[in-house]
Design a protein around this motif. Sequence first.
Motif, PDB file in Angstrom:
ATOM      1  N   ILE A  30     -18.204  -0.116  12.873  1.00 33.10           N
ATOM      2  CA  ILE A  30     -18.917   0.274  14.094  1.00 33.10           C
ATOM      3  C   ILE A  30     -18.633   1.730  14.432  1.00 33.10           C
ATOM      4  CG2 ILE A  30     -19.038  -0.109  16.587  1.00 33.10           C
ATOM      5  CD1 ILE A  30     -18.614  -3.092  16.005  1.00 33.10           C
ATOM      6  N   ALA A  31     -17.359   2.141  14.269  1.00 34.44           N
ATOM      7  CA  ALA A  31     -17.011   3.539  14.563  1.00 34.44           C
ATOM      8  C   ALA A  31     -17.767   4.486  13.641  1.00 34.44           C
ATOM      9  CB  ALA A  31     -15.507   3.743  14.416  1.00 34.44           C
ATOM     10  N   TYR A  32     -17.802   4.156  12.336  1.00 30.51           N
ATOM     11  CA  TYR A  32     -18.561   4.989  11.390  1.00 30.51           C
ATOM     12  C   TYR A  32     -20.036   5.001  11.744  1.00 30.51           C
ATOM     13  CZ  TYR A  32     -14.969   6.088   7.918  1.00 30.51           C
ATOM     14  OH  TYR A  32     -13.883   6.619   7.276  1.00 30.51           O
ATOM     15  N   ARG A  33     -20.562   3.801  12.107  1.00 31.23           N
ATOM     16  CA  ARG A  33     -21.987   3.701  12.432  1.00 31.23           C
ATOM     17  C   ARG A  33     -22.339   4.604  13.604  1.00 31.23           C
ATOM     18  NH1 ARG A  33     -23.766  -1.246  15.855  1.00 31.23           N
ATOM     19  NH2 ARG A  33     -22.611   0.115  17.283  1.00 31.23           N
ATOM     20  N   ASP A  34     -21.501   4.555  14.666  1.00 28.50           N
ATOM     21  CA  ASP A  34     -21.785   5.362  15.847  1.00 28.50           C
ATOM     22  C   ASP A  34     -21.766   6.852  15.523  1.00 28.50           C
ATOM     23  OD1 ASP A  34     -21.980   3.008  17.225  1.00 28.50           O
ATOM     24  OD2 ASP A  34     -19.980   3.141  18.144  1.00 28.50           O
ATOM     25  N   ARG A  35     -20.781   7.278  14.746  1.00 31.36           N
ATOM     26  CA  ARG A  35     -20.705   8.706  14.399  1.00 31.36           C
ATOM     27  C   ARG A  35     -21.892   9.132  13.549  1.00 31.36           C
ATOM     28  NH1 ARG A  35     -15.108   7.504  13.554  1.00 31.36           N
ATOM     29  NH2 ARG A  35     -15.401   7.550  11.276  1.00 31.36           N
ATOM     30  N   LEU A  36     -22.293   8.274  12.630  1.00 30.21           N
ATOM     31  CA  LEU A  36     -23.432   8.604  11.766  1.00 30.21           C
ATOM     32  C   LEU A  36     -24.733   8.661  12.563  1.00 30.21           C
ATOM     33  CD1 LEU A  36     -22.541   6.501   8.615  1.00 30.21           C
ATOM     34  CD2 LEU A  36     -22.646   8.984   8.743  1.00 30.21           C
ATOM     35  N   GLN A  37     -24.877   7.746  13.520  1.00 28.79           N
ATOM     36  CA  GLN A  37     -26.091   7.777  14.344  1.00 28.79           C
ATOM     37  C   GLN A  37     -26.133   9.036  15.213  1.00 28.79           C
ATOM     38  OE1 GLN A  37     -26.094   4.009  16.395  1.00 28.79           O
ATOM     39  NE2 GLN A  37     -27.043   2.902  14.682  1.00 28.79           N
ATOM     40  N   GLU A  38     -24.959   9.495  15.637  1.00 22.88           N
ATOM     41  CA  GLU A  38     -24.920  10.738  16.424  1.00 22.88           C
ATOM     42  C   GLU A  38     -25.360  11.936  15.602  1.00 22.88           C
ATOM     43  OE1 GLU A  38     -20.981  11.069  17.869  1.00 22.88           O
ATOM     44  OE2 GLU A  38     -21.213   9.538  19.427  1.00 22.88           O
ATOM     45  N   THR A  39     -25.165  11.861  14.287  1.00 23.47           N
ATOM     46  CA  THR A  39     -25.585  12.960  13.411  1.00 23.47           C
ATOM     47  C   THR A  39     -26.997  12.751  12.861  1.00 23.47           C
ATOM     48  OG1 THR A  39     -24.635  11.897  11.431  1.00 23.47           O
ATOM     49  CG2 THR A  39     -23.189  13.347  12.706  1.00 23.47           C
ATOM     50  N   ARG A  40     -27.731  11.814  13.455  1.00 25.37           N
ATOM     51  CA  ARG A  40     -29.118  11.548  13.010  1.00 25.37           C
ATOM     52  C   ARG A  40     -29.174  11.276  11.527  1.00 25.37           C
ATOM     53  NH1 ARG A  40     -32.962  13.671  16.412  1.00 25.37           N
ATOM     54  NH2 ARG A  40     -34.426  12.572  15.035  1.00 25.37           N
ATOM     55  N   VAL A  41     -28.404  10.230  11.130  1.00 22.67           N
ATOM     56  CA  VAL A  41     -28.292   9.916   9.709  1.00 22.67           C
ATOM     57  C   VAL A  41     -29.634   9.594   9.066  1.00 22.67           C
ATOM     58  CG1 VAL A  41     -27.833   7.473  10.135  1.00 22.67           C
ATOM     59  CG2 VAL A  41     -26.968   8.546   8.044  1.00 22.67           C
ATOM     60  N   GLU A  42     -30.571   9.112   9.880  1.00 21.44           N
ATOM     61  CA  GLU A  42     -31.876   8.749   9.324  1.00 21.44           C
ATOM     62  C   GLU A  42     -32.629   9.961   8.771  1.00 21.44           C
ATOM     63  OE1 GLU A  42     -32.487   9.652  13.680  1.00 21.44           O
ATOM     64  OE2 GLU A  42     -31.027   8.577  12.447  1.00 21.44           O
ATOM     65  N   ILE A  64     -23.555  18.108   3.926  1.00 17.78           N
ATOM     66  CA  ILE A  64     -24.947  18.468   4.190  1.00 17.78           C
ATOM     67  C   ILE A  64     -25.025  19.401   5.396  1.00 17.78           C
ATOM     68  CG2 ILE A  64     -27.162  17.539   4.978  1.00 17.78           C
ATOM     69  CD1 ILE A  64     -26.583  15.060   3.244  1.00 17.78           C
ATOM     70  N   LEU A  65     -24.197  19.150   6.406  1.00 20.29           N
ATOM     71  CA  LEU A  65     -24.178  20.023   7.582  1.00 20.29           C
ATOM     72  C   LEU A  65     -23.696  21.419   7.196  1.00 20.29           C
ATOM     73  CD1 LEU A  65     -24.415  20.551  10.601  1.00 20.29           C
ATOM     74  CD2 LEU A  65     -22.084  19.638  10.872  1.00 20.29           C
ATOM     75  N   SER A  66     -22.616  21.465   6.419  1.00 21.62           N
ATOM     76  CA  SER A  66     -22.109  22.776   5.982  1.00 21.62           C
ATOM     77  C   SER A  66     -23.157  23.518   5.162  1.00 21.62           C
ATOM     78  CB  SER A  66     -20.835  22.590   5.156  1.00 21.62           C
ATOM     79  OG  SER A  66     -19.812  22.011   5.937  1.00 21.62           O
ATOM     80  N   GLU A  67     -23.858  22.774   4.295  1.00 18.90           N
ATOM     81  CA  GLU A  67     -24.898  23.398   3.475  1.00 18.90           C
ATOM     82  C   GLU A  67     -26.059  23.882   4.330  1.00 18.90           C
ATOM     83  OE1 GLU A  67     -27.690  22.330  -0.426  1.00 18.90           O
ATOM     84  OE2 GLU A  67     -26.341  20.835   0.429  1.00 18.90           O
ATOM     85  N   ALA A  68     -26.414  23.103   5.353  1.00 20.64           N
ATOM     86  CA  ALA A  68     -27.511  23.516   6.244  1.00 20.64           C
ATOM     87  C   ALA A  68     -27.134  24.779   7.010  1.00 20.64           C
ATOM     88  CB  ALA A  68     -27.842  22.383   7.212  1.00 20.64           C
ATOM     89  N   ILE A  69     -25.872  24.837   7.448  1.00 25.30           N
ATOM     90  CA  ILE A  69     -25.399  26.038   8.157  1.00 25.30           C
ATOM     91  C   ILE A  69     -25.438  27.240   7.218  1.00 25.30           C
ATOM     92  CG2 ILE A  69     -23.354  27.103   9.172  1.00 25.30           C
ATOM     93  CD1 ILE A  69     -22.651  24.365  10.347  1.00 25.30           C
ATOM     94  N   ALA A  70     -24.936  27.038   5.981  1.00 23.83           N
ATOM     95  CA  ALA A  70     -24.928  28.135   5.008  1.00 23.83           C
ATOM     96  C   ALA A  70     -26.348  28.578   4.669  1.00 23.83           C
ATOM     97  CB  ALA A  70     -24.174  27.709   3.763  1.00 23.83           C
ATOM     98  N   ASN A  71     -27.243  27.589   4.477  1.00 21.52           N
ATOM     99  CA  ASN A  71     -28.635  27.915   4.144  1.00 21.52           C
ATOM    100  C   ASN A  71     -29.304  28.677   5.295  1.00 21.52           C
ATOM    101  OD1 ASN A  71     -28.413  26.705   1.669  1.00 21.52           O
ATOM    102  ND2 ASN A  71     -29.295  24.759   2.324  1.00 21.52           N
ATOM    103  N   THR A  72     -28.967  28.295   6.520  1.00 24.39           N
ATOM    104  CA  THR A  72     -29.535  28.994   7.677  1.00 24.39           C
ATOM    105  C   THR A  72     -29.087  30.452   7.703  1.00 24.39           C
ATOM    106  OG1 THR A  72     -29.545  26.944   8.961  1.00 24.39           O
ATOM    107  CG2 THR A  72     -29.723  29.000  10.181  1.00 24.39           C
ATOM    108  N   ALA A  73     -27.771  30.633   7.542  1.00 24.35           N
ATOM    109  CA  ALA A  73     -27.235  32.002   7.563  1.00 24.35           C
ATOM    110  C   ALA A  73     -27.829  32.837   6.437  1.00 24.35           C
ATOM    111  CB  ALA A  73     -25.715  31.963   7.461  1.00 24.35           C
ATOM    112  N   ALA A 109     -29.484  21.131  10.990  1.00 26.04           N
ATOM    113  CA  ALA A 109     -28.133  21.362  11.507  1.00 26.04           C
ATOM    114  C   ALA A 109     -28.060  21.059  12.994  1.00 26.04           C
ATOM    115  CB  ALA A 109     -27.712  22.805  11.243  1.00 26.04           C
ATOM    116  N   SER A 110     -29.090  21.427  13.751  1.00 24.79           N
ATOM    117  CA  SER A 110     -29.098  21.169  15.190  1.00 24.79           C
ATOM    118  C   SER A 110     -29.183  19.677  15.480  1.00 24.79           C
ATOM    119  CB  SER A 110     -30.268  21.896  15.852  1.00 24.79           C
ATOM    120  OG  SER A 110     -30.142  23.288  15.698  1.00 24.79           O
ATOM    121  N   ALA A 111     -29.957  18.945  14.638  1.00 25.53           N
ATOM    122  CA  ALA A 111     -30.044  17.492  14.818  1.00 25.53           C
ATOM    123  C   ALA A 111     -28.712  16.822  14.505  1.00 25.53           C
ATOM    124  CB  ALA A 111     -31.139  16.928  13.924  1.00 25.53           C
TER     125      ALA A 111
END
Length: 502
Positions: A109-121, A171-180, A198-200
Amino acid sequence: MDTRDAKQTSAHPAFNGQNNSQQKPVNSGARKSGVHQSGVQKIVISVLLLLASAVIFILPKGVTEPWVNYSAQTENTPVKPTASTVSPSTAAEKTKYRQDSQTLLAQIIAYRDRLQETRVELWGDFEYKQALLQIERGDQQYQYGEYAESVASYQSALDQLSVLESSGKSILSEAIANTASAIEETVLSTATTAIELASAMAPGNKQVQQLSQRVANLPQLIEAMQQGDKFSARSQLSAAKQAFNEAVKLDPEHKQAAAALAKTNQQITEQRFRGFMSEGFSALDKDNFVDAKAAFNRAATVYTDHPAIAQALALLETRRSQLWVTSNMARAAEFVAQEKWQRAKTVYQKLLLADSTLTDVKVKQIPVAVRADLDQRIKAIIEDPLALSASSQFRKAQQALQDASGISTPGPILKQQIATLRETLKASQTPVEIALTSNSNTEVTLFRIVKLGTFEKTSVALKPGRYIAAGTRSGYRDVRIEFTVTGQGFDAPITISCNEAI
């Protein structure tokens, strides 16, 4: 848990203790049969759990004596348990599996909640759904009493979610790097796509928020950079600087904009430097040394230690020196033509004092020095002809006349000097009658010439020169008369008389 979590939990019996039949991919007949079987199994399992609990927790406390009487005959006879009896070890094992399942489900459940906060879909929908299916499998296995298998399924789902969370961080780190990177390369589409992801995933991340603002300013920055490049290509550096400066204001962290601004500033600086140097050389070509030096000094305020400045100043001094030498050589030549030998000699001496390696000056100085010496000697004789009364001076004058007469091409001034010198020499040797008077009582002596004795009137022939006549008389004060004889003589006689009594 929010509404989303509640919905997700209701989708998986392991989250709320109920089975969701809609999640099972079976037909309606099979579903009904499954429901019936599931109900039966639940009853059986519930009864077994109740019995096990009674045996473990209630029976030892509530039973104080045996349920049956023991006899001597039956005391050693073992009692066989019935088929419906649940052993303590079995109950404990089931309790252990239930606890393990609850622990794993809490982590899930803890993993699920964190993943949903990061818009895993948006970035891991397939893997996330695979993990949910694994959880559903564990729920079914638990319902059928396959506790060990259900724990394994839950553990597998937990491992998948853990891997997915790690993948999300990458993926977040890559999105940040790709943005920069896209911002720096001014690729708006890539930057927009990357920052949206990255914002999502991490809307509260400060770095993501900063990049989001930079992406928002990117269209204006791209336009400013394009304007700057256009002006720079036309050598309109001031306008280019203004455009690049605007780009830097929009995004102070943009390296390309900062580099373009720095390059333009450097070009402007070099343009100013070249302008000052050009002014200096233009003035130098006109032999305007003051303005040339001032321009080179202004260039030095732009680049203090630039080697071109030292070279330009050295060239200036060389040109000035050459012009000075040339000018003075021309002046000396003019003095020579005018037979102003002493002035020509002075100019050549000044040139050699400034630069002793001037060979041409050394060569020309020799005859000029000779003529200057001769000119000085002749002038001295002409200016003081009375000095010729001395034989040594007369001989020197004769030598000067001889030297002057030996010059093959005398100028008009020298010709006049020769003529004047001849007349002076001649006049110096022509005696002049000089009349003298006295009182017949005074002894008169003409120093270095003759003793005249006493007389009342007399005359003597003297060459031009300076003379001293002395008079003595007993009982009277001596007299001393100095007079100069020229070729013109005197209008009145010279009187030498001692008339003042002592």
